[in-house]
Design a protein around this motif. Structure first.
Motif, PDB file in Angstrom:
ATOM      1  N   ALA A   1     -39.985  15.075  -0.614  1.00  0.00           N
ATOM      2  CA  ALA A   1     -41.131  15.420  -1.472  1.00  0.00           C
ATOM      3  C   ALA A   1     -42.278  14.426  -1.259  1.00  0.00           C
ATOM      4  O   ALA A   1     -43.450  14.811  -1.188  1.00  0.00           O
ATOM      5  N   ILE A   2     -41.922  13.150  -1.120  1.00  0.00           N
ATOM      6  CA  ILE A   2     -42.969  12.135  -0.921  1.00  0.00           C
ATOM      7  C   ILE A   2     -43.664  12.333   0.419  1.00  0.00           C
ATOM      8  O   ILE A   2     -44.895  12.282   0.514  1.00  0.00           O
TER       9      ILE A   2
ATOM     10  N   THR B   1     -41.552   2.850   2.701  1.00  0.00           N
ATOM     11  CA  THR B   1     -40.877   3.113   1.421  1.00  0.00           C
ATOM     12  C   THR B   1     -40.716   4.608   1.150  1.00  0.00           C
ATOM     13  O   THR B   1     -39.975   4.974   0.231  1.00  0.00           O
ATOM     14  N   ALA B   2     -41.355   5.461   1.944  1.00  0.00           N
ATOM     15  CA  ALA B   2     -41.040   6.881   1.821  1.00  0.00           C
ATOM     16  C   ALA B   2     -39.575   7.098   2.201  1.00  0.00           C
ATOM     17  O   ALA B   2     -38.841   7.817   1.524  1.00  0.00           O
ATOM     18  N   ALA B   3     -39.163   6.415   3.277  1.00  0.00           N
ATOM     19  CA  ALA B   3     -37.805   6.609   3.789  1.00  0.00           C
ATOM     20  C   ALA B   3     -36.748   5.930   2.936  1.00  0.00           C
ATOM     21  O   ALA B   3     -35.570   6.259   3.034  1.00  0.00           O
ATOM     22  N   THR B   4     -37.156   4.976   2.104  1.00  0.00           N
ATOM     23  CA  THR B   4     -36.174   4.277   1.268  1.00  0.00           C
ATOM     24  C   THR B   4     -36.057   4.936  -0.108  1.00  0.00           C
ATOM     25  O   THR B   4     -35.379   4.431  -0.994  1.00  0.00           O
ATOM     26  N   SER B   5     -36.731   6.081  -0.271  1.00  0.00           N
ATOM     27  CA  SER B   5     -36.733   6.780  -1.552  1.00  0.00           C
ATOM     28  C   SER B   5     -35.725   7.921  -1.548  1.00  0.00           C
ATOM     29  O   SER B   5     -35.551   8.627  -0.546  1.00  0.00           O
ATOM     30  N   THR B   6     -35.070   8.121  -2.700  1.00  0.00           N
ATOM     31  CA  THR B   6     -34.164   9.272  -2.832  1.00  0.00           C
ATOM     32  C   THR B   6     -34.960  10.575  -2.889  1.00  0.00           C
ATOM     33  O   THR B   6     -34.392  11.652  -2.805  1.00  0.00           O
ATOM     34  N   ASP B   7     -36.267  10.438  -2.997  1.00  0.00           N
ATOM     35  CA  ASP B   7     -37.154  11.606  -3.103  1.00  0.00           C
ATOM     36  C   ASP B   7     -37.967  11.760  -1.813  1.00  0.00           C
ATOM     37  O   ASP B   7     -39.087  12.250  -1.838  1.00  0.00           O
ATOM     38  N   GLU B   8     -37.371  11.343  -0.691  1.00  0.00           N
ATOM     39  CA  GLU B   8     -38.138  11.208   0.541  1.00  0.00           C
ATOM     40  C   GLU B   8     -38.900  12.465   0.961  1.00  0.00           C
ATOM     41  O   GLU B   8     -40.089  12.397   1.260  1.00  0.00           O
TER      42      GLU B   8
END
Ligand SMILES: [Zn+2]
Length: 473
Positions: free
Chosen positions: A214-215, A205-212
Motif C-alpha cells: 500500500a505504501i 522504510t517502505a520495505a520494512t513496513s508490514t504495509d509495504e
C-alpha cells in the motif's frame, strides 16, 4: 615531494583489527608510509621529527558524499575540509566539464585539501533519463566520458532498473536515491552499489513496513517529478542544476501531504524482521549505505538551534545563510503533525542504521556538504560521526566508515584505508584514543596530507582565514 617526516613514539590505530599498536615510530617518505618500527628509529638527516607521544594515528577521513566541485568558492570548502582532517572526498555530482577538467589535470584542487576519490557525470534526472531509452543512452555516454559511477537523483522505478541493467552491462557502479515506489530489494539484487540518505524519504522504510504494497502504491501515485520542458534547449542542464540546487537546501519543505502520510505509515508499521530481511539482501548483494544522517537531521529537524546557531556557520557566506533561513521560513509553516512525523522518522533512521550495522551491511560516512542547508563542509563529517554514535554504533565502526570502508568500497585498500607500511601518508593524528570514544575523532592534533605535516595551529589558521572571508556556499 615534502621532506621525510617521523611521527615519534606514537600509537598507531589498526583499523582492520580494531587494536592499538603503541610505542612506534612512523616514518613517512615521498608521501608514503615507509616504515612503522618500535620507537628509537634514527630518522633520515633531513626529516622533520614530530613528537607524537600520547597521540593516536588513524587514516585520513573520507567524506563519501559531498558536492564541493563546480561551486564558486570550491577551493575554500576543500581547504576547510582539509583543516578538519578530511583527506579524501567522493564528489556526488559531476558534469562533462568536470570530467574533462579532471582528465587533463585542470580541476585546480588545493594541495592541502582532500583528494577526489570518485566522481560521476551529470545527475540522472528527467532531463537526461526521462525514459528508459534516454537513460540507457546516458549510461553509455557517461561511461564513455570517464565517470567513475552514475548518480541517480530523480528517476522512475522503471528507469532505475534499466539504468542498473545497462550499468552492469558496461561495468560502471550506480549510487544514489531510490525512486518512490521502487522495491529496494530488487534494486539491490540488480546491483545498486550504494544507497544515499537511506532512501531518502520513505525509501528503504517502505520495505520494512508490514504495509509495504500500500505504501509503495501510494508513494508512486503521489510521486512529484521535476517538470522538464518538452523542448531541449542549450543551457537547460545548467538551469535544471540551479532548480535542483534550490530544492536540495531542504527537500522536506517541498513535501506533499502524501509524502508525509507515507512516512508516518512506514513508521507506524515498521517491522524489525522485515528490516533484517532487507539487510540480508544488502549484505548478499553488497549494497552499501551512505546514510548521511547529518543531512537527514538538518532537513527533518531544520529549526533545531543545534543547526541554526551552530558556531561553524561563521564559515558560511551571507547569501547562502539567507537561502538557508529562507528555506527555514518555509519549514516553519509545516504543521505540527508533519513535524512530529519527521522527528519520529529521524529516530527510525537512526534505529535502521544500527540494525544494518549489526547485520553486517557496509556503511560509509558522508555529509552532503556544499548544497544541503545547515551542513557545513568539514565540520559536518564530525557531526556525522556523532550521529552514528547516537545511533549506537561503536567508535571503531564509525572510524571504519570514514577510513577502511571507503577504501574497500573504492577497491583501493592496497594504498588507502589503514595505517600500514606502503600506504599513502594521508593521516590524522588524534589527542585521544578513538577506539574508546567517538569524541576522540574530533581531537585533531595534526594532519598528514600527502606526506606533509600540518600541525593544529596551521589547521586553525586555515579555519580562521575562511571564517574571516565567510566564503562557504
Ligand atoms: Zn548529495
Amino acid at each position: 615531494m615534502p621532506t621525510p617526516l617521523l611521527l615519534r613514539a606514537t600509537t598507531v590505530v589498526d583499523v582492520e583489527a580494531g587494536a592499538l599498536v603503541p610505542g612506534v615510530d612512523v616514518l613517512v617518505v615521498d608521501g608514503h608510509i615507509a616504515t612503522i618500527t618500535p620507537t628509537g628509529t634514527t630518522p633520515p638527516g633531513d626529516a622533520e621529527v614530530v613528537d607524537a607521544a600520547g597521540h593516536f594515528v588513524v587514516p585520513g577521513y573520507v567524506d563519501m558524499h559531498a558536492h564541493p566541485l563546480g561551486l564558486p568558492g570550491a577551493s575554500d570548502a576543500l581547504e576547510l575540509m582539509g583543516a578538519y582532517g578530511i583527506t579524501g572526498f567522493r564528489q556526488m555530482s559531476g558534469s562533462p566539464a568536470l570530467l574533462a577538467a579532471r582528465a587533463t589535470g585542470d580541476l585546480g584542487l588545493p594541495a592541502d585539501g582532500p583528494a577526489l576519490v570518485a566522481m560521476p557525470g551529470d545527475l540522472l534526472t528527467p532531463v537526461n533519463a526521462g525514459t528508459v531509452e534516454a537513460a540507457v543512452a546516458t549510461v553509455r555516454e557517461q561511461h564513455a566520458l570517464g565517470a567513475d559511477f552514475l548518480k541517480v537523483a530523480s528517476v522512475t522505478p522503471a528507469v532505475l532498473l534499466a539504468v542498473l541493467d545497462e550499468a552492469a552491462r558496461v561495468g560502471i557502479p550506480v549510487a544514489g536515491h531510490l525512486p518512490n515506489g521502487i522495491d529496494v530489494r530488487e534494486a539491490s539484487r540488480r546491483g545498486m552499489r550504494c544507497i544515499e540518505h537511506l532512501g531518502p524519504g520513505v525509501g528503504i522504510t517502505a520495505a520494512t513496513s508490514t504495509d509495504e504494497s500500500a505504501i509503495l502504491a501510494e508513494a508512486a501515485a503521489g510521486a512529484k517529478s521535476i517538470r522538464v520542458p518538452k523542448l531541449r534547449l542549450p543551457g537547460m542542464a545548467r538551469v535544471m542544476a540551479k532548480v535542483i540546487r534550490r530544492l536540495v537546501v531542504n527537500p522536506v519543505t517541498a513535501n506533499t501531504a502524501t509524502d508525509v502520510d507515507v512516512l508516518a505509515r512506514a513508521d507506524a508499521t515498521f517491522d524489525e524482521q522485515r528490516a533484517l530481511d532487507v539487510a540480508a539482501e544488502f549484505v548478499a548483494h553488497e549494497t552499501w549505505q551512505c546514510p548521511t544522517l547529518i543531512r537527514v537531521r538538518t532537513q527533518q529537524l531544520a529549526d533545531d538551534p543545534v543547526h541554526t546557531e551552530d558556531p561553524a556557520l561563521r564559515y558560511v557566506d551571507a547569501g547562502t545563510l539567507r537561502t538557508w533561513r529562507g528555506s527555514n521560513a518555509r519549514f516553519a509553516k509545516v504543521d505540527a503533525g508533519a513535524r512530529a512525523t519527521y522527528r519520529r522518522n529521524y529516530a527510525l533512521q537512526l534505529r535502521l542504521t544500527k540494525l544494518f550495522e549489526e547485520a553486517g551491511v557496509p556503511l560509509l560516512a558522508g555529509t552532503d556538504a556544499c548544497g544541503a542547508g545547515w551542513v557545513v563542509a568539514g565540520h559536518a563529517l564530525h557531526q556525522e560521526f556523532d550521529e552514528m554514535a547516537a545511533a549506537g554504533l561503536a567508535p571503531l565502526t564509525v572510524l571504519r566508515s570514514t577510513t577502511l570502508g571507503p577504501a574497500r568500497f573504492l577497491g583501493t585498500t592496497d594504498r588507502q584505508g589503514s595505517v600500514a607500511e606502503g600506504k599513502q601518508a594521508d593521516l590524522v593524528v588524534l589527542g585521544a584514543d578513538p577506539l574508546a570514544s567517538v569524541d576522540a575523532l574530533h581531537d585533531v592534533v595534526g594532519v598528514v596530507r600527502a606526506g606533509r605535516w600540518r600541525p593544529r595551529a596551521e589547521l586553525d589558521a586555515v579555519k580562521d582565514r575562511i571564517a574571516a572571508a565567510r566564503s562557504l556556499r
